[in-house]
Scaffold this active site. Structure first.
Site, PDB file in Angstrom:
ATOM      1  N   GLU A 144       0.813  -1.222   0.000  1.00 45.73           N
ATOM      2  CA  GLU A 144       0.000   0.000   0.000  1.00 45.73           C
ATOM      3  C   GLU A 144       0.839   1.260   0.000  1.00 45.73           C
ATOM      4  OE1 GLU A 144      -0.849  -2.720   1.677  1.00 45.73           O
ATOM      5  OE2 GLU A 144      -2.932  -3.128   1.138  1.00 45.73           O
ATOM      6  N   HIS A 198     -11.254  -4.936  10.206  1.00 51.29           N
ATOM      7  CA  HIS A 198     -11.816  -4.768   8.863  1.00 51.29           C
ATOM      8  C   HIS A 198     -13.133  -4.015   8.858  1.00 51.29           C
ATOM      9  CE1 HIS A 198      -8.737  -7.551   7.728  1.00 51.29           C
ATOM     10  NE2 HIS A 198      -9.144  -7.611   6.475  1.00 51.29           N
TER      11      HIS A 198
END
Ligand code: TPP
Lengths: 368, 337
Positions: free
Chosen positions: B60, B129
């Site tokens: 990322e 999440h």
């Protein structure tokens, strides 16, 4: 992998002392034109004097913030910058003054940026660590260790996307090779076949931490191997060796569309920044950093003198004219106006924004 | 007018912008061959090829940073971060670089990029999440943070984000992808030039008793609350923030001046959350008009649990928001349904 300046034997631990007293193995001056050689010499002297003047101004509190100098690394800086073509892009870390000048930025405006004045390259918004200039394609010094690596990789992506023939050079220090961004960027650069040369200036220390303390593989040029990136090492004291090695890798990056890794040994003469007395160095290490045999300007000057190109007279002449120019830059900075406080909100967004708060600390919320 | 899903609105608009401008490319994990974890990029690789639809490694920081660098040279990358939770890996590049490059270099270069990313709880994905951490980005001058709630907003705001010269965090919500709404004809045409104004909130339902403020999924829930309370004769005005930075304070403050009371509903944690900023702004801008303290309904302050009943209890609901509204109104002696 080529290793153009390989030290013999020994363990990684010993590598600092191993470098001490290492014979200068550089190839001499070759058949380079005298005016080019003298120009390199002059540029190195310029960076040296500019940095000395910067250090003074910093101690006199004319310059704020942090201040990291290139003293001792001039051959690396100028060697790399003369290898880059005008159309090539450069990203560096915060030790960026020499690179900014070497890439062609106006030293007066670099100095004005250090002073935080409105004529500074970044209008006084960046300071020492954040030199930037669209025109000369110096795309920034960056203050976050390793922050420039993904950005430089992206610039190379844009070049490749458009089928251009520019190359990106991404400079960093040895300490940077252990941060996540290093691994991610080298991997992506190779995966996507990007025209970029990652250059590690190995001055053996990141602040006070040595390469051996921080890198499991201290032979840094080898670490491209994990990404199938060819690495080379060059003696950063030798401006021509740096230029030639960097040129070769830059041209290969351009024609082969693939990244390369270059490690350049260099001696950081002073502490990490102007205010760092470098107490973590032993007396022996301090002497080593400052020794004539490791001083790139002294070394190159000797070579030029031996070849009959640099007389004592000319040396003094160059020093004097550089001194005048650096003084001019300092005067320019000194006399440049401070940025107008009314511009405080001018550079937050490039596209206009309705409703964005432009509050000064004491303003009521709906005064805008 | 046709009725489509939020997902479809995003997909069609993204495609239209790629057709319109060669400088627009999409990058992210699993967006090409896999066609996107949530299928927003479905069909794009086939149509535009790997040059413009770039599958990235799971890195990322590396690829978000690369998008920033590419944007500095004039490309307009649209990055997909699989979920906002993973943006934490790239937060240095987003906050220290994307947000700062324009200002730090005195306006010499800008970063015209978009980071699209879904977030939110309710899918039983557990603590790492299910987060809404848009606060981190909304806090940062230099970034723009958009949070559309309907398919029409998703389309016009994505188009605006792609054409904007600044870095935009474009928040989607897992709970919205399948929601449906009307979009104007031609919304998917590359020639469509109607773009949303970044930083403008909307009064999406008029009312007179109380102002209910939300964004993203909670703006949709707010509408449901208003519809339900209308049956009990309570008139709720709904404000959809749409943009978290810049923040359109004027719209919700004007609404509160009209109704005299406010409840804020948000999908993030209460303490220091977006609602805290809204409440403070109401206090600064409409104190004299308030008949009752401003209430906030937010997520329970716990890492999100997996078990369904716990997860449901942790999220704001039509019921919990309705209760807060009724309590606020009864506190000031307004009639309660
Ligand atoms: C991410 C990050 N961590 C720590 C620092 C503080 N810091 C600034 S320079 C530096 C040392 C970096 O050393 P190196 O990469 O070898 O570069 P050099 O200073 O030798 O040019 C550190 C730790 C920082 N700026 N950014």
């Amino acid at each position: 992998m080529a290793d153009t300046a390989k030290p013999k034997g020994g363990t990684a631990r010993a590598s600092t002392s191993r470098r001490r007293g290492r014979k200068d193995t550089s190839p001499g001056l070759g058949d380079e034109k005298p005016e080019v050689l003298l120009d390199y010499y002059r540029q190195m002297v310029f960076v040296r004097q500019f940095e000395q003047r910067t250090g003074q101004a910093y101690t006199q509190a004319r310059i704020g913030g942090y201040c990291h100098l290139n003293l001792g690394e001039e051959a690396t800086v100028i060697g790399l910058m003369t290898a880059l073509q005008e159309r090539d892009y450069l990203f560096t870390n915060y030790r960026d003054h020499g690179y900014a000048i070497g890439k062609g930025m106006d030293p007066k405006r670099v100095m004005a940026e250090l002073y935080g004045r409105s004529d500074g390259v970044s209008k006084g918004w960046g300071g020492s660590m954040h030199m930037y200039d669209t025109e000369t394609r110096m795309l920034g010094g960056y203050g976050i260790v390793g922050g420039q690596l993904p950005l430089a990789t992206g610039a190379a992506l844009a070049i490749s996307y458009r089928g251009g023939d520019e190359v990106v050079m991404c400079q960093m220090g040895d300490g940077t090779t252990n941060i996540g961004a290093w691994h991610e960027s080298l991997n992506i650069a190779k995966l996507w076949n990007l025209p970029i040369v990652f250059v590690v200036i190995n001055n053996f220390t990141g602040m006070g931490t040595t390469v051996e303390m921080s890198s499991a593989e201290p032979e840094l040029y080898k670490r491209g191997a994990a990404f199938r990136i060819e690495g080379e090492r060059v003696d950063g004291r030798d401006v021509l060796a740096v230029r030639d090695t960097a040129s070769r890798l830059i041209e290969r990056a351009r024609t082969e569309q693939t990244p390369f890794l270059l490690e350049a040994w260099s001696y950081r003469q002073k502490g990490h920044s102007v205010v760092d007395p470098a107490k973590y160095r032993t007396e022996e290490q301090r002497d080593e950093a400052k020794a004539d045999e490791n001083d790139p300007i002294h070394l190159f000057g000797e070579k030029l003198a031996k070849a009959g190109l640099l007389t004592d007279e000319l040396r003094d002449e160059i020093a004097a004219s550089v001194k005048a120019e650096v003084a001019e830059a300092a005067d320019f900075a000194e006399n440049s106006p401070h940025p107008d406080v009314s511009t405080l909100f001018d550079y937050t967004y490039a596209s206009p924004v309705p409703n964005e708060s432009r509050r000064m600390p004491a303003d009521p919320v709906f005064a805008e | 007018m046709s009725v489509i899903t939020y997902r479809q609105a995003l997909r069609d608009t993204l495609r239209a912008e790629m057709v319109r401008d060669e400088n627009v490319l999409v990058m992210g994990e699993e967006i090409g061959v896999f066609e996107g974890s949530y299928k927003i990029t479905e069909g794009l690789l086939k149509e535009f090829g790997p040059r413009r639809v770039k599958d990235t490694p799971i890195a990322e920081e590396g690829f978000v940073g690369a998008a920033i660098g590419a944007a500095m040279l004039g490309l307009r990358p649209v990055v997909e971060l699989m979920t906002i939770n993973f943006s934490l890996i790239a937060i240095d590049q987003i906050i220290n670089h994307a947000a700062k490059i324009y200002g730090m270099f005195g306006g010499q270069t800008s970063v015209p990029m978009v980071i699209r990313t879904p977030g939110g709880g309710g899918q039983q994905l557990g603590a790492t999440h299910s987060q809404n951490i848009e606060l981190f980005y909304s806090f940062i001058p230099g970034l723009k943070v958009m949070a559309p709630s309907t398919p029409a907003e998703a389309s016009s705001m994505l188009r605006a984000a792609i054409r904007d010269d600044d870095p935009v965090l474009f928040l989607e919500n897992l709970g919205l992808y399948n929601s449906k709404g009307e979009v104007p004809e031609g919304y998917a045409e590359p020639s469509n030039d109607t773009v949303a104004t970044i930083g403008r909130a909307g009064v999406t339902r008029e009312g007179s008793d109380i102002t209910l403020i939300g964004y993203s999924r909670m703006a949709m829930v707010a509408t449901q609350v208003a519809e339900k309370l209308a049956e009990e004769d309570i008139s709720v005005e709904v404000v959809d923030l749409r943009s978290l930075r810049p923040l359109d304070r004027q719209t919700f403050v004007d609404s509160v001046k009209k109704t005299g009371a406010a409840v804020i509903c948000e999908d993030d944690w209460l303490t220091y959350g977006i609602g805290a900023e809204i409440a403070a702004s109401i206090q600064e801008g409409a104190f004299d008009y308030l008949d009752a303290p401003v209430r906030r309904v937010a997520m329970a302050e716990v890492p999100m649990p997996y078990a369904k009943p716990l997860e449901t209890a942790a999220l704001p609901s039509v019921e919990s928001i309705s209760t807060a509204i009724k309590e606020t109104l009864s506190a000031v002696g307004k009639r309660v349904g």
